[in-house]
Design an enzyme around this catalytic site. Structure first.
Site, PDB file in Angstrom:
ATOM      1  N   ASP A   1       2.804   5.956  -6.466  1.00  0.00           N
ATOM      2  CA  ASP A   1       3.913   5.616  -6.004  1.00  0.00           C
ATOM      3  C   ASP A   1       5.118   5.295  -6.636  1.00  0.00           C
ATOM      4  O   ASP A   1       6.312   5.802  -6.437  1.00  0.00           O
ATOM      5  CB  ASP A   1       4.127   4.397  -4.982  1.00  0.00           C
ATOM      6  CG  ASP A   1       2.504   5.025  -3.629  1.00  0.00           C
ATOM      7  OD1 ASP A   1       3.101   5.610  -3.145  1.00  0.00           O
ATOM      8  OD2 ASP A   1       2.079   3.258  -3.653  1.00  0.00           O
TER       9      ASP A   1
ATOM     10  N   HIS B   1       0.956  -1.490  -0.156  1.00  0.00           N
ATOM     11  CA  HIS B   1       0.122  -0.196  -0.297  1.00  0.00           C
ATOM     12  C   HIS B   1       1.036   1.309  -0.078  1.00  0.00           C
ATOM     13  O   HIS B   1       1.706   1.013  -1.017  1.00  0.00           O
ATOM     14  CB  HIS B   1      -1.050   0.028   1.267  1.00  0.00           C
ATOM     15  CG  HIS B   1      -1.859   1.066   1.200  1.00  0.00           C
ATOM     16  ND1 HIS B   1      -2.647   1.855   0.345  1.00  0.00           N
ATOM     17  CD2 HIS B   1      -3.005   1.035   2.225  1.00  0.00           C
ATOM     18  CE1 HIS B   1      -3.462   2.150   0.884  1.00  0.00           C
ATOM     19  NE2 HIS B   1      -3.845   2.012   1.873  1.00  0.00           N
TER      20      HIS B   1
ATOM     21  N   HIS C   1      -1.796  -1.844 -10.232  1.00  0.00           N
ATOM     22  CA  HIS C   1      -3.254  -2.122  -8.978  1.00  0.00           C
ATOM     23  C   HIS C   1      -3.895  -2.349  -8.870  1.00  0.00           C
ATOM     24  O   HIS C   1      -4.776  -3.505  -9.853  1.00  0.00           O
ATOM     25  CB  HIS C   1      -3.701  -0.187  -9.534  1.00  0.00           C
ATOM     26  CG  HIS C   1      -4.011   0.964  -8.786  1.00  0.00           C
ATOM     27  ND1 HIS C   1      -5.840   0.062  -8.408  1.00  0.00           N
ATOM     28  CD2 HIS C   1      -3.721   1.398  -7.711  1.00  0.00           C
ATOM     29  CE1 HIS C   1      -6.220   1.391  -7.680  1.00  0.00           C
ATOM     30  NE2 HIS C   1      -4.867   1.831  -7.246  1.00  0.00           N
TER      31      HIS C   1
END
Ligand code: COA
Length: 380
Positions: A317, A220, A266
Protein backbone atom coordinates in the site's frame (compact mmCIF):
# COMPACT_ATOMS: atom_id res chain seq x y z
CA UNK A 1 -14.26 -28.22 25.09
CA UNK A 2 -10.88 -27.96 23.41
CA UNK A 3 -7.30 -27.63 24.53
CA UNK A 4 -6.45 -25.46 21.51
CA UNK A 5 -4.82 -22.17 22.55
CA UNK A 6 -6.42 -18.83 21.72
CA UNK A 7 -4.18 -16.58 19.57
CA UNK A 8 -5.16 -12.88 19.27
CA UNK A 9 -5.92 -12.08 15.64
CA UNK A 10 -5.62 -15.83 14.87
CA UNK A 11 -1.92 -15.17 14.31
CA UNK A 12 -0.10 -18.25 13.09
CA UNK A 13 -3.28 -20.37 12.98
CA UNK A 14 -4.03 -22.42 9.85
CA UNK A 15 -7.75 -21.71 9.34
CA UNK A 16 -8.20 -23.73 6.14
CA UNK A 17 -6.56 -25.07 3.01
CA UNK A 18 -6.29 -23.40 -0.39
CA UNK A 19 -4.89 -24.07 -3.84
CA UNK A 20 -5.32 -20.43 -4.91
CA UNK A 21 -2.22 -18.80 -3.44
CA UNK A 22 0.75 -19.56 -1.24
CA UNK A 23 2.29 -16.95 1.04
CA UNK A 24 5.62 -17.52 2.78
CA UNK A 25 7.99 -15.09 4.49
CA UNK A 26 9.81 -14.60 1.20
CA UNK A 27 7.41 -15.40 -1.61
CA UNK A 28 3.89 -15.01 -2.93
CA UNK A 29 2.66 -17.46 -5.56
CA UNK A 30 -0.68 -17.49 -7.36
CA UNK A 31 -1.47 -21.13 -8.23
CA UNK A 32 2.26 -21.88 -8.20
CA UNK A 33 3.51 -18.83 -10.14
CA UNK A 34 5.74 -16.36 -8.29
CA UNK A 35 4.29 -12.84 -8.25
CA UNK A 36 7.41 -11.22 -9.78
CA UNK A 37 7.24 -13.68 -12.69
CA UNK A 38 3.56 -12.89 -13.27
CA UNK A 39 4.20 -9.13 -12.96
CA UNK A 40 6.98 -9.31 -15.55
CA UNK A 41 5.29 -11.53 -18.14
CA UNK A 42 1.52 -11.15 -17.83
CA UNK A 43 -1.24 -8.57 -17.98
CA UNK A 44 -3.89 -8.51 -15.23
CA UNK A 45 -6.47 -10.22 -17.46
CA UNK A 46 -4.19 -13.26 -17.71
CA UNK A 47 -3.73 -13.30 -13.94
CA UNK A 48 -7.49 -12.93 -13.38
CA UNK A 49 -8.03 -15.90 -15.72
CA UNK A 50 -5.41 -17.87 -13.76
CA UNK A 51 -7.15 -17.17 -10.45
CA UNK A 52 -10.69 -17.80 -11.65
CA UNK A 53 -10.11 -20.65 -14.14
CA UNK A 54 -7.05 -22.24 -12.53
CA UNK A 55 -4.62 -21.82 -15.46
CA UNK A 56 -3.02 -19.04 -17.50
CA UNK A 57 -4.91 -18.56 -20.77
CA UNK A 58 -3.62 -19.03 -24.31
CA UNK A 59 -4.25 -16.15 -26.76
CA UNK A 60 -7.72 -17.34 -27.75
CA UNK A 61 -8.79 -17.98 -24.15
CA UNK A 62 -7.47 -14.55 -23.16
CA UNK A 63 -9.39 -12.80 -25.95
CA UNK A 64 -12.59 -14.66 -25.04
CA UNK A 65 -12.16 -13.93 -21.33
CA UNK A 66 -11.45 -10.25 -21.95
CA UNK A 67 -14.48 -10.08 -24.24
CA UNK A 68 -16.77 -11.56 -21.57
CA UNK A 69 -15.42 -9.28 -18.83
CA UNK A 70 -15.61 -6.17 -21.00
CA UNK A 71 -19.16 -6.94 -22.09
CA UNK A 72 -20.05 -6.98 -18.37
CA UNK A 73 -18.53 -3.50 -17.89
CA UNK A 74 -21.87 -1.84 -17.54
CA UNK A 75 -24.24 -1.19 -14.66
CA UNK A 76 -27.99 -1.89 -15.22
CA UNK A 77 -29.85 1.40 -15.77
CA UNK A 78 -31.99 1.09 -12.63
CA UNK A 79 -28.94 0.56 -10.40
CA UNK A 80 -27.03 3.34 -12.18
CA UNK A 81 -29.93 5.67 -11.43
CA UNK A 82 -29.82 4.71 -7.74
CA UNK A 83 -26.06 5.30 -7.65
CA UNK A 84 -26.55 8.79 -9.08
CA UNK A 85 -28.89 9.51 -6.13
CA UNK A 86 -26.28 8.55 -3.50
CA UNK A 87 -24.96 11.62 -1.60
CA UNK A 88 -21.76 12.87 -3.24
CA UNK A 89 -19.87 12.57 0.04
CA UNK A 90 -20.50 8.79 0.21
CA UNK A 91 -17.15 7.00 0.53
CA UNK A 92 -16.59 5.16 -2.77
CA UNK A 93 -15.98 1.93 -0.82
CA UNK A 94 -19.52 2.22 0.56
CA UNK A 95 -20.78 2.84 -2.99
CA UNK A 96 -19.14 -0.39 -4.15
CA UNK A 97 -20.47 -2.34 -1.17
CA UNK A 98 -24.02 -1.20 -2.01
CA UNK A 99 -23.64 -1.71 -5.76
CA UNK A 100 -22.45 -5.31 -5.42
CA UNK A 101 -25.37 -6.04 -3.12
CA UNK A 102 -27.80 -4.43 -5.60
CA UNK A 103 -26.26 -6.29 -8.54
CA UNK A 104 -27.16 -9.54 -6.78
CA UNK A 105 -30.89 -8.69 -7.07
CA UNK A 106 -30.65 -8.63 -10.86
CA UNK A 107 -28.10 -11.36 -11.55
CA UNK A 108 -29.75 -14.33 -13.29
CA UNK A 109 -27.45 -16.72 -11.38
CA UNK A 110 -27.73 -14.95 -8.02
CA UNK A 111 -28.92 -17.91 -5.93
CA UNK A 112 -27.09 -20.63 -7.89
CA UNK A 113 -23.88 -21.76 -6.14
CA UNK A 114 -22.88 -24.31 -8.79
CA UNK A 115 -19.30 -24.00 -10.12
CA UNK A 116 -20.51 -22.90 -13.57
CA UNK A 117 -22.81 -20.21 -12.17
CA UNK A 118 -20.14 -19.02 -9.71
CA UNK A 119 -17.66 -18.64 -12.56
CA UNK A 120 -20.17 -16.63 -14.64
CA UNK A 121 -20.86 -14.37 -11.66
CA UNK A 122 -17.13 -13.92 -10.97
CA UNK A 123 -16.43 -12.75 -14.52
CA UNK A 124 -19.46 -10.46 -14.46
CA UNK A 125 -18.46 -8.94 -11.12
CA UNK A 126 -14.95 -8.28 -12.43
CA UNK A 127 -16.41 -6.17 -15.25
CA UNK A 128 -19.26 -4.64 -13.24
CA UNK A 129 -17.10 -3.47 -10.32
CA UNK A 130 -14.77 -1.59 -12.69
CA UNK A 131 -17.86 -0.08 -14.33
CA UNK A 132 -19.25 0.94 -10.93
CA UNK A 133 -16.01 2.74 -10.07
CA UNK A 134 -16.17 4.49 -13.46
CA UNK A 135 -19.81 5.46 -12.91
CA UNK A 136 -19.03 6.99 -9.51
CA UNK A 137 -16.11 8.94 -10.96
CA UNK A 138 -18.35 10.30 -13.72
CA UNK A 139 -20.85 11.50 -11.12
CA UNK A 140 -18.32 13.11 -8.79
CA UNK A 141 -15.84 14.46 -11.35
CA UNK A 142 -18.50 15.30 -13.95
CA UNK A 143 -17.20 13.67 -17.13
CA UNK A 144 -18.89 11.48 -19.74
CA UNK A 145 -18.71 7.70 -19.69
CA UNK A 146 -15.57 6.16 -21.20
CA UNK A 147 -16.17 2.89 -23.03
CA UNK A 148 -13.61 0.08 -22.51
CA UNK A 149 -11.16 -0.32 -25.40
CA UNK A 150 -11.02 -4.02 -26.39
CA UNK A 151 -7.35 -3.70 -27.35
CA UNK A 152 -6.37 -2.50 -23.87
CA UNK A 153 -5.75 -4.24 -20.56
CA UNK A 154 -8.18 -4.13 -17.65
CA UNK A 155 -5.86 -1.72 -15.84
CA UNK A 156 -5.54 0.71 -18.76
CA UNK A 157 -9.31 0.70 -19.24
CA UNK A 158 -9.92 1.18 -15.51
CA UNK A 159 -7.57 4.17 -15.49
CA UNK A 160 -9.45 5.75 -18.40
CA UNK A 161 -12.82 5.03 -16.79
CA UNK A 162 -11.66 6.65 -13.53
CA UNK A 163 -10.12 9.78 -15.01
CA UNK A 164 -12.30 10.32 -18.08
CA UNK A 165 -9.34 10.18 -20.46
CA UNK A 166 -6.81 7.60 -21.61
CA UNK A 167 -3.70 7.75 -19.48
CA UNK A 168 -0.20 7.37 -20.88
CA UNK A 169 0.91 3.94 -21.99
CA UNK A 170 3.18 3.69 -18.94
CA UNK A 171 0.46 4.77 -16.51
CA UNK A 172 -1.86 2.11 -18.00
CA UNK A 173 0.83 -0.52 -17.54
CA UNK A 174 1.55 0.51 -13.96
CA UNK A 175 -2.15 0.52 -13.10
CA UNK A 176 -2.51 -2.94 -14.63
CA UNK A 177 0.57 -4.10 -12.71
CA UNK A 178 -0.87 -2.90 -9.39
CA UNK A 179 -3.97 -4.99 -10.12
CA UNK A 180 -1.69 -8.05 -10.51
CA UNK A 181 0.04 -7.36 -7.20
CA UNK A 182 -3.25 -6.77 -5.35
CA UNK A 183 -5.22 -9.68 -6.85
CA UNK A 184 -4.79 -12.39 -4.24
CA UNK A 185 -3.25 -13.00 -0.82
CA UNK A 186 -4.73 -16.18 0.71
CA UNK A 187 -6.39 -15.78 4.14
CA UNK A 188 -6.22 -12.00 4.61
CA UNK A 189 -9.13 -10.42 6.51
CA UNK A 190 -11.39 -9.70 3.51
CA UNK A 191 -10.84 -13.08 1.86
CA UNK A 192 -11.43 -14.87 5.13
CA UNK A 193 -14.65 -12.85 5.49
CA UNK A 194 -15.74 -13.93 2.00
CA UNK A 195 -14.94 -17.58 2.79
CA UNK A 196 -16.80 -17.45 6.11
CA UNK A 197 -19.89 -16.09 4.38
CA UNK A 198 -19.57 -18.67 1.57
CA UNK A 199 -19.17 -21.44 4.16
CA UNK A 200 -22.80 -20.92 5.25
CA UNK A 201 -23.66 -21.68 1.60
CA UNK A 202 -24.65 -18.07 1.10
CA UNK A 203 -24.18 -16.74 -2.45
CA UNK A 204 -21.27 -15.02 -4.24
CA UNK A 205 -22.76 -11.49 -4.05
CA UNK A 206 -23.23 -11.80 -0.26
CA UNK A 207 -19.62 -12.96 0.14
CA UNK A 208 -18.17 -10.18 -2.04
CA UNK A 209 -20.33 -7.53 -0.34
CA UNK A 210 -18.97 -8.63 3.06
CA UNK A 211 -15.42 -8.73 1.75
CA UNK A 212 -15.66 -5.13 0.53
CA UNK A 213 -16.69 -4.08 4.05
CA UNK A 214 -13.67 -5.90 5.51
CA UNK A 215 -11.27 -4.40 2.98
CA UNK A 216 -12.34 -0.84 3.77
CA UNK A 217 -10.55 -0.58 7.12
CA UNK A 218 -7.20 1.27 7.36
CA UNK A 219 -5.45 -1.80 8.79
CA UNK A 220 -6.27 -3.65 5.54
CA UNK A 221 -7.05 -2.15 2.10
CA UNK A 222 -7.74 1.33 3.43
CA UNK A 223 -4.01 1.66 4.17
CA UNK A 224 -3.19 2.85 0.63
CA UNK A 225 -5.41 5.91 1.14
CA UNK A 226 -4.08 6.46 4.67
CA UNK A 227 -0.49 6.26 3.36
CA UNK A 228 -1.16 9.02 0.81
CA UNK A 229 -2.76 11.29 3.42
CA UNK A 230 0.38 10.67 5.47
CA UNK A 231 2.68 11.69 2.56
CA UNK A 232 0.65 14.87 2.14
CA UNK A 233 0.88 15.59 5.87
CA UNK A 234 4.68 15.09 5.86
CA UNK A 235 4.91 17.42 2.86
CA UNK A 236 8.55 17.00 1.84
CA UNK A 237 11.57 14.75 2.27
CA UNK A 238 13.13 17.47 4.43
CA UNK A 239 10.32 17.14 6.96
CA UNK A 240 10.43 13.34 7.29
CA UNK A 241 12.81 13.23 10.25
CA UNK A 242 10.88 15.85 12.26
CA UNK A 243 7.53 14.26 11.42
CA UNK A 244 8.83 10.87 12.53
CA UNK A 245 10.32 12.22 15.79
CA UNK A 246 7.10 14.10 16.61
CA UNK A 247 5.12 10.91 16.11
CA UNK A 248 7.50 8.95 18.35
CA UNK A 249 7.12 11.67 20.99
CA UNK A 250 3.33 11.47 20.72
CA UNK A 251 3.47 7.69 21.12
CA UNK A 252 5.71 7.99 24.17
CA UNK A 253 3.33 10.48 25.81
CA UNK A 254 0.16 8.63 24.78
CA UNK A 255 0.89 4.92 25.24
CA UNK A 256 -2.85 4.16 25.07
CA UNK A 257 -3.33 6.07 21.82
CA UNK A 258 -0.28 5.15 19.74
CA UNK A 259 -0.27 6.24 16.11
CA UNK A 260 0.81 3.77 13.43
CA UNK A 261 2.83 4.68 10.38
CA UNK A 262 0.54 3.72 7.54
CA UNK A 263 1.80 1.48 4.75
CA UNK A 264 4.24 -0.29 7.08
CA UNK A 265 4.12 -3.70 8.70
CA UNK A 266 2.55 -6.97 7.76
CA UNK A 267 1.16 -9.93 9.66
CA UNK A 268 3.13 -12.44 7.57
CA UNK A 269 6.03 -10.60 5.86
CA UNK A 270 8.14 -9.55 8.82
CA UNK A 271 11.25 -9.16 6.62
CA UNK A 272 9.64 -7.14 3.83
CA UNK A 273 6.81 -7.39 1.31
CA UNK A 274 8.47 -8.00 -2.07
CA UNK A 275 5.43 -6.58 -3.90
CA UNK A 276 6.36 -3.22 -2.40
CA UNK A 277 9.80 -3.30 -4.04
CA UNK A 278 8.32 -4.12 -7.46
CA UNK A 279 5.78 -1.33 -7.22
CA UNK A 280 8.32 1.21 -5.98
CA UNK A 281 10.33 0.64 -9.18
CA UNK A 282 7.23 1.16 -11.34
CA UNK A 283 6.34 4.33 -9.45
CA UNK A 284 9.90 5.57 -9.97
CA UNK A 285 9.56 4.98 -13.74
CA UNK A 286 6.28 6.86 -13.64
CA UNK A 287 7.96 9.78 -11.87
CA UNK A 288 10.24 10.31 -14.90
CA UNK A 289 7.07 10.97 -16.89
CA UNK A 290 5.17 12.97 -14.27
CA UNK A 291 8.11 14.91 -12.78
CA UNK A 292 6.92 13.94 -9.28
CA UNK A 293 9.94 12.10 -7.93
CA UNK A 294 9.65 13.99 -4.64
CA UNK A 295 7.04 11.47 -3.46
CA UNK A 296 9.49 8.63 -3.90
CA UNK A 297 12.29 10.60 -2.23
CA UNK A 298 10.05 11.24 0.76
CA UNK A 299 8.87 7.63 0.87
CA UNK A 300 12.44 6.29 0.66
CA UNK A 301 13.57 8.50 3.50
CA UNK A 302 10.75 7.39 5.80
CA UNK A 303 11.32 3.78 4.77
CA UNK A 304 15.02 3.99 5.75
CA UNK A 305 14.12 5.60 9.07
CA UNK A 306 11.49 2.95 9.87
CA UNK A 307 13.93 0.19 9.07
CA UNK A 308 16.72 1.70 11.17
CA UNK A 309 14.59 2.68 14.16
CA UNK A 310 11.87 0.01 14.23
CA UNK A 311 12.98 -2.69 11.81
CA UNK A 312 9.59 -2.52 10.05
CA UNK A 313 9.30 -2.71 6.25
CA UNK A 314 6.74 -1.10 3.92
CA UNK A 315 3.87 -3.12 2.45
CA UNK A 316 2.31 -2.82 -1.04
CA UNK A 317 0.00 0.00 0.00
CA UNK A 318 2.96 2.30 0.56
CA UNK A 319 4.20 2.60 -3.06
CA UNK A 320 0.63 2.14 -4.38
CA UNK A 321 -0.19 5.47 -2.75
CA UNK A 322 2.47 7.50 -4.60
CA UNK A 323 1.91 5.60 -7.86
CA UNK A 324 -1.84 6.33 -7.89
CA UNK A 325 -1.28 9.94 -6.81
CA UNK A 326 1.01 10.51 -9.79
CA UNK A 327 -1.76 9.18 -12.06
CA UNK A 328 -4.06 11.93 -10.78
CA UNK A 329 -6.51 9.55 -9.12
CA UNK A 330 -8.54 11.00 -6.20
CA UNK A 331 -7.30 9.44 -2.93
CA UNK A 332 -10.64 7.95 -1.88
CA UNK A 333 -10.51 5.74 -4.99
CA UNK A 334 -7.30 3.93 -4.05
CA UNK A 335 -9.05 1.23 -2.00
CA UNK A 336 -11.80 0.79 -4.64
CA UNK A 337 -8.97 0.04 -7.13
CA UNK A 338 -7.90 -2.69 -4.71
CA UNK A 339 -11.47 -4.06 -4.90
CA UNK A 340 -11.34 -4.04 -8.73
CA UNK A 341 -8.40 -6.42 -8.43
CA UNK A 342 -9.01 -8.46 -5.27
CA UNK A 343 -12.50 -9.44 -6.45
CA UNK A 344 -10.71 -12.13 -8.48
CA UNK A 345 -9.08 -13.59 -5.36
CA UNK A 346 -12.30 -13.39 -3.36
CA UNK A 347 -14.30 -15.13 -6.09
CA UNK A 348 -11.66 -17.86 -6.49
CA UNK A 349 -11.85 -18.51 -2.74
CA UNK A 350 -15.66 -18.51 -2.69
CA UNK A 351 -15.65 -21.10 -5.50
CA UNK A 352 -13.07 -23.19 -3.64
CA UNK A 353 -15.11 -23.00 -0.43
CA UNK A 354 -18.35 -23.96 -2.16
CA UNK A 355 -16.93 -27.09 -3.81
CA UNK A 356 -15.40 -28.42 -0.58
CA UNK A 357 -17.42 -26.88 2.20
CA UNK A 358 -17.49 -27.16 5.94
CA UNK A 359 -19.08 -24.26 7.79
CA UNK A 360 -16.45 -22.02 9.41
CA UNK A 361 -17.36 -21.93 13.07
CA UNK A 362 -14.44 -21.59 15.49
CA UNK A 363 -14.60 -21.34 19.29
CA UNK A 364 -14.07 -18.42 21.62
CA UNK A 365 -12.45 -18.42 25.03
CA UNK A 366 -15.00 -17.09 27.55
CA UNK A 367 -13.72 -14.24 29.76
CA UNK A 368 -17.05 -12.86 31.10
CA UNK A 369 -18.71 -13.07 34.56
CA UNK A 370 -18.85 -16.48 36.28
CA UNK A 371 -22.16 -18.44 36.24
CA UNK A 372 -24.92 -16.54 38.14
CA UNK A 373 -28.70 -16.65 38.61
CA UNK A 374 -31.24 -14.18 37.22
CA UNK A 375 -32.71 -11.80 39.80
CA UNK A 376 -36.40 -11.23 38.90
CA UNK A 377 -36.89 -7.79 37.34
CA UNK A 378 -38.77 -6.27 40.32
CA UNK A 379 -35.92 -7.20 42.65
CA UNK A 380 -33.08 -5.69 40.57
C1 COA B 1 -0.42 -4.69 9.01
C2 COA B 1 -0.60 -4.76 10.51
C3 COA B 1 -2.11 -4.70 10.83
C4 COA B 1 0.00 -6.06 11.03
O1 COA B 1 -0.34 -6.17 12.37
P1 COA B 1 0.30 -7.27 13.33
O2 COA B 1 0.73 -8.46 12.59
O3 COA B 1 -0.68 -7.46 14.42
O4 COA B 1 1.62 -6.52 13.80
P2 COA B 1 2.03 -6.27 15.29
O5 COA B 1 1.05 -5.34 15.93
O6 COA B 1 2.24 -7.58 15.96
O7 COA B 1 3.42 -5.51 15.10
C5 COA B 1 4.56 -5.77 15.88
C6 COA B 1 5.09 -4.45 16.46
O8 COA B 1 5.34 -3.55 15.39
C7 COA B 1 4.59 -2.35 15.59
N1 COA B 1 4.06 -1.94 14.29
C8 COA B 1 3.52 -2.74 13.34
N2 COA B 1 3.13 -1.99 12.30
C9 COA B 1 3.45 -0.71 12.59
C10 COA B 1 3.28 0.48 11.92
N3 COA B 1 2.70 0.51 10.71
N4 COA B 1 3.69 1.62 12.49
C11 COA B 1 4.26 1.60 13.70
N5 COA B 1 4.44 0.48 14.42
C12 COA B 1 4.04 -0.67 13.86
C13 COA B 1 3.46 -2.76 16.47
O9 COA B 1 2.96 -1.64 17.20
C14 COA B 1 4.12 -3.76 17.37
O10 COA B 1 4.88 -3.07 18.33
P3 COA B 1 4.88 -3.53 19.87
O11 COA B 1 5.43 -4.92 19.85
O12 COA B 1 5.75 -2.52 20.53
O13 COA B 1 3.47 -3.48 20.31
C15 COA B 1 0.14 -3.58 11.20
O14 COA B 1 1.51 -3.65 10.84
C16 COA B 1 -0.45 -2.24 10.82
O15 COA B 1 -1.43 -1.83 11.44
N6 COA B 1 0.14 -1.52 9.82
C17 COA B 1 -0.37 -0.24 9.40
C18 COA B 1 -1.56 -0.39 8.49
C19 COA B 1 -1.17 -0.97 7.14
O16 COA B 1 -0.26 -0.51 6.49
N7 COA B 1 -1.95 -1.98 6.75
C20 COA B 1 -1.77 -2.65 5.46
C21 COA B 1 -1.46 -4.09 5.67
S1 COA B 1 -0.98 -4.89 4.19
Amino acid sequence: MSDAKFKPGLEGIYAGQTAVAEVTQTSLRYRGYEIADLAEHCCFDEVAHLLLHGELPNRKQLADFRGRVQSAMTIPANIAEMVRQFPEKTPPMDVLRSVVSLLGHFDPDAQDNSPAANLRKSERLLGQIAAAVGLWCQKVSKFSAVKPDPSKSHGANLLAMMTGKPGSELAGRVMDGTLILYAEHEFNASTFTARTIASTLADMHSAVTGAIGALKGPLHGGANEAAMHQFLEIGSADNVEKWFRDLQEHNKNHPDNKKLIMGFGHRVYKNGDHRAGILREWSLQLSKETGQKHWIDMADKLQALMLKEKNIHPNTDYPAAHAYYQMGIPIDLYTPIFVCSRVTGWCAHVMEQHVNNRIIRPLSEYIGPPPRNVTPIDKR
